[in-house]
Design a protein around this motif. Structure first.
Motif, short mmCIF file in Angstrom:
data_model
loop_
_atom_site.label_atom_id
_atom_site.label_comp_id
_atom_site.label_asym_id
_atom_site.label_seq_id
_atom_site.Cartn_x
_atom_site.Cartn_y
_atom_site.Cartn_z
N GLY A 53 0.79 -1.22 0.00
CA GLY A 53 0.00 0.00 0.00
C GLY A 53 0.82 1.27 0.00
O GLY A 53 0.27 2.37 0.16
N ALA A 54 2.14 1.15 -0.18
CA ALA A 54 2.99 2.34 -0.20
C ALA A 54 2.56 3.27 -1.33
O ALA A 54 2.19 2.83 -2.42
CB ALA A 54 4.45 1.94 -0.38
N ASN A 55 2.62 4.57 -1.07
CA ASN A 55 2.25 5.58 -2.07
C ASN A 55 3.46 5.84 -2.97
O ASN A 55 4.30 6.69 -2.67
CB ASN A 55 1.80 6.86 -1.37
CG ASN A 55 1.31 7.90 -2.35
OD1 ASN A 55 0.94 7.57 -3.48
ND2 ASN A 55 1.30 9.15 -1.94
N LEU A 56 3.53 5.10 -4.07
CA LEU A 56 4.68 5.20 -4.96
C LEU A 56 4.34 6.10 -6.14
O LEU A 56 3.21 6.11 -6.63
CB LEU A 56 5.08 3.82 -5.46
CG LEU A 56 5.45 2.80 -4.38
CD1 LEU A 56 5.73 1.44 -5.01
CD2 LEU A 56 6.65 3.27 -3.58
N PRO A 57 5.32 6.86 -6.63
CA PRO A 57 5.05 7.76 -7.75
C PRO A 57 4.81 7.00 -9.04
O PRO A 57 5.41 5.96 -9.29
CB PRO A 57 6.33 8.60 -7.84
CG PRO A 57 7.40 7.75 -7.23
CD PRO A 57 6.72 6.97 -6.14
N ASP A 58 3.89 7.53 -9.85
CA ASP A 58 3.69 6.98 -11.19
C ASP A 58 4.70 7.60 -12.14
O ASP A 58 5.61 8.33 -11.71
CB ASP A 58 2.25 7.22 -11.66
CG ASP A 58 1.88 8.71 -11.67
OD1 ASP A 58 2.79 9.57 -11.56
OD2 ASP A 58 0.68 9.00 -11.79
N ARG A 59 4.55 7.34 -13.43
CA ARG A 59 5.52 7.84 -14.39
C ARG A 59 5.63 9.37 -14.33
O ARG A 59 6.74 9.91 -14.34
CB ARG A 59 5.14 7.39 -15.79
CG ARG A 59 6.08 7.94 -16.87
CD ARG A 59 5.82 7.32 -18.21
NE ARG A 59 6.63 7.93 -19.25
CZ ARG A 59 6.71 7.50 -20.50
NH1 ARG A 59 6.01 6.43 -20.86
NH2 ARG A 59 7.46 8.11 -21.39
N ALA A 60 4.50 10.06 -14.26
CA ALA A 60 4.53 11.52 -14.19
C ALA A 60 5.23 11.99 -12.93
O ALA A 60 6.01 12.96 -12.94
CB ALA A 60 3.12 12.09 -14.26
N GLY A 61 4.98 11.30 -11.82
CA GLY A 61 5.64 11.66 -10.56
C GLY A 61 7.13 11.44 -10.65
O GLY A 61 7.92 12.26 -10.15
N LEU A 62 7.55 10.35 -11.27
CA LEU A 62 8.97 10.07 -11.43
C LEU A 62 9.65 11.11 -12.33
O LEU A 62 10.79 11.49 -12.09
CB LEU A 62 9.17 8.67 -12.01
CG LEU A 62 8.80 7.51 -11.07
CD1 LEU A 62 8.69 6.21 -11.84
CD2 LEU A 62 9.79 7.39 -9.94
N GLU A 63 8.93 11.56 -13.34
CA GLU A 63 9.49 12.57 -14.25
C GLU A 63 9.75 13.89 -13.54
O GLU A 63 10.56 14.70 -14.01
CB GLU A 63 8.55 12.78 -15.43
CG GLU A 63 8.54 11.62 -16.41
CD GLU A 63 7.51 11.79 -17.50
OE1 GLU A 63 6.68 12.73 -17.41
OE2 GLU A 63 7.51 10.99 -18.46
N SER A 64 9.10 14.12 -12.40
CA SER A 64 9.28 15.38 -11.68
C SER A 64 10.59 15.40 -10.89
O SER A 64 11.01 16.46 -10.41
CB SER A 64 8.10 15.62 -10.73
OG SER A 64 8.15 14.73 -9.61
N TYR A 65 11.23 14.24 -10.74
CA TYR A 65 12.51 14.17 -10.03
C TYR A 65 13.66 14.36 -11.02
O TYR A 65 13.57 14.01 -12.19
CB TYR A 65 12.66 12.83 -9.32
CG TYR A 65 11.77 12.69 -8.12
CD1 TYR A 65 12.10 13.31 -6.91
CD2 TYR A 65 10.58 11.97 -8.19
CE1 TYR A 65 11.26 13.21 -5.80
CE2 TYR A 65 9.74 11.86 -7.08
CZ TYR A 65 10.09 12.48 -5.89
OH TYR A 65 9.26 12.37 -4.80
N ASP A 66 14.77 14.89 -10.49
CA ASP A 66 15.97 15.05 -11.29
C ASP A 66 16.82 13.78 -11.28
O ASP A 66 17.63 13.57 -12.19
CB ASP A 66 16.80 16.23 -10.77
CG ASP A 66 16.04 17.54 -10.86
OD1 ASP A 66 15.57 17.87 -11.96
OD2 ASP A 66 15.89 18.21 -9.82
N GLY A 67 16.66 12.96 -10.25
CA GLY A 67 17.41 11.72 -10.16
C GLY A 67 16.73 10.76 -9.20
O GLY A 67 16.04 11.19 -8.27
N VAL A 68 16.90 9.47 -9.45
CA VAL A 68 16.39 8.42 -8.57
C VAL A 68 17.56 7.54 -8.15
O VAL A 68 18.40 7.18 -8.99
CB VAL A 68 15.32 7.56 -9.27
CG1 VAL A 68 14.81 6.47 -8.33
CG2 VAL A 68 14.16 8.42 -9.76
N VAL A 69 17.63 7.22 -6.87
CA VAL A 69 18.72 6.40 -6.32
C VAL A 69 18.13 5.21 -5.59
O VAL A 69 17.19 5.36 -4.79
CB VAL A 69 19.60 7.24 -5.38
CG1 VAL A 69 20.63 6.36 -4.69
CG2 VAL A 69 20.29 8.36 -6.14
#
Length: 287
Positions: A53-69
């Motif tokens: 049930g974790a609130n994970l970002p969708d594609r649009a949410g991921l696009e709002s980040y500059d980097g993912v680690v």
């Protein structure tokens, strides 16, 4: 404008709570601290995909980040539990978003499997404490991920599993006698991932805590004979973390400035931020 990062914690709730109780931070919090030490104004959000049930970002949410680690984890990806499948699905979404991504150890393994690679137990056994004699491959020569690294170097590490088959659009950047894939670039669905099997984000103090937590395992697998040996080794690492100029301990454990100097130890993360995150943010702004 401040850089925005999403740090994806690979551990289950119980494992990350145990690590925080022992060290004061979860792995994801330690990773965020490293990023913010490198880039003081960076903003880091943390995601917990192992939690149902974790609130994970969708594609649009991921696009709002500059980097993912992506952090390390105690999990084994071939078990394919729901906690693991959620992380694989998230990594596929990260690829599709085109957001620059980086990962250590488990992070590299998730990225490989999400792009149809494979991960299995290393038949040579566990790599513990430090990955030794890491060296660039031919494809790794001149690759910006390893900019500033010498041709051969050591780095903090602890893992049993390893990437045994790379996806089709991937290159090995660094290797060593224990694991063929020690650093790699993987491309999938318009996204590019850089990752390492070792842990440039670990301080020696955090590595010491992990060694203590795994004392029984280290004794069972023959790395140490007694709990006292494990704790003595961990104590030396803790001292070196506080006093990196202790030549006697550095000599005893065979480590040099590539491990002891924080700027050099975290080189791959710095290169990811400089050559991927900042470059692609600038390109987005121009677009």
């Amino acid at each position: 404008m401040a850089l925005r990062f999403l740090v994806v914690e690979g551990n289950t709730r119980s494992a990350r709570e145990a690590h925080k109780a022992a060290y004061g931070n979860m792995l994801s919090e330690s990773y965020a601290d490293v990023i913010q030490d490198i880039e003081r104004t960076a903003v880091c959000d943390i995601a917990f995909p192992t939690d149902e049930g974790a609130n994970l970002p969708d594609r649009a949410g991921l696009e709002s980040y500059d980097g993912v680690v992506l952090t390390g984890s105690h999990l084994s990806i071939y078990d394919r539990t729901p906690e693991i499948m959620r992380q694989i699905d998230l990594m596929r979404a990260i690829y599709a978003s085109g957001t620059p991504s980086f990962g250590s150890c488990w992070g590299l393994q998730v990225a490989a499997v999400a792009a149809d690679g494979d991960v299995q137990k290393n038949p040579l056994g566990r790599e513990v404490g430090f990955a030794r004699r890491l060296r660039r491959t031919e494809d790794g020569r001149g690759h910006p991920l390893l900019e500033g690294r010498p041709d051969v170097y050591d780095a903090p590490a602890i893992h049993l599993d390893m990437v045994t088959a790379l996806p089709e659009d991937a290159v090995v950047i660094a290797t060593n006698p224990v694991s063929e894939v020690q650093a790699a670039e993987i491309r999938r669905d318009g996204g590019t991932f850089w990752g390492v099997q070792y842990h440039p984000e670990f301080s020696l103090a955090e590595l010491a805590v992990i060694m203590r937590q795994r004392a029984e395992l280290l004794i069972r697998e023959g790395f140490c004979r007694t709990p006292e040996e494990v704790h003595a080794y961990a104590a030396d690492l803790t001292t070196l973390d506080k006093e990196p100029t202790r030549f006697d301990l550095a000599w005893r454990h065979g480590v040099d400035a590539e491990v002891l100097d924080v700027n050099r130890r975290t080189r791959e993360i710095r290169n990811f931020i400089e050559h991927r995150v900042k470059t692609e943010k600038s390109a987005r702004v121009r677009a």
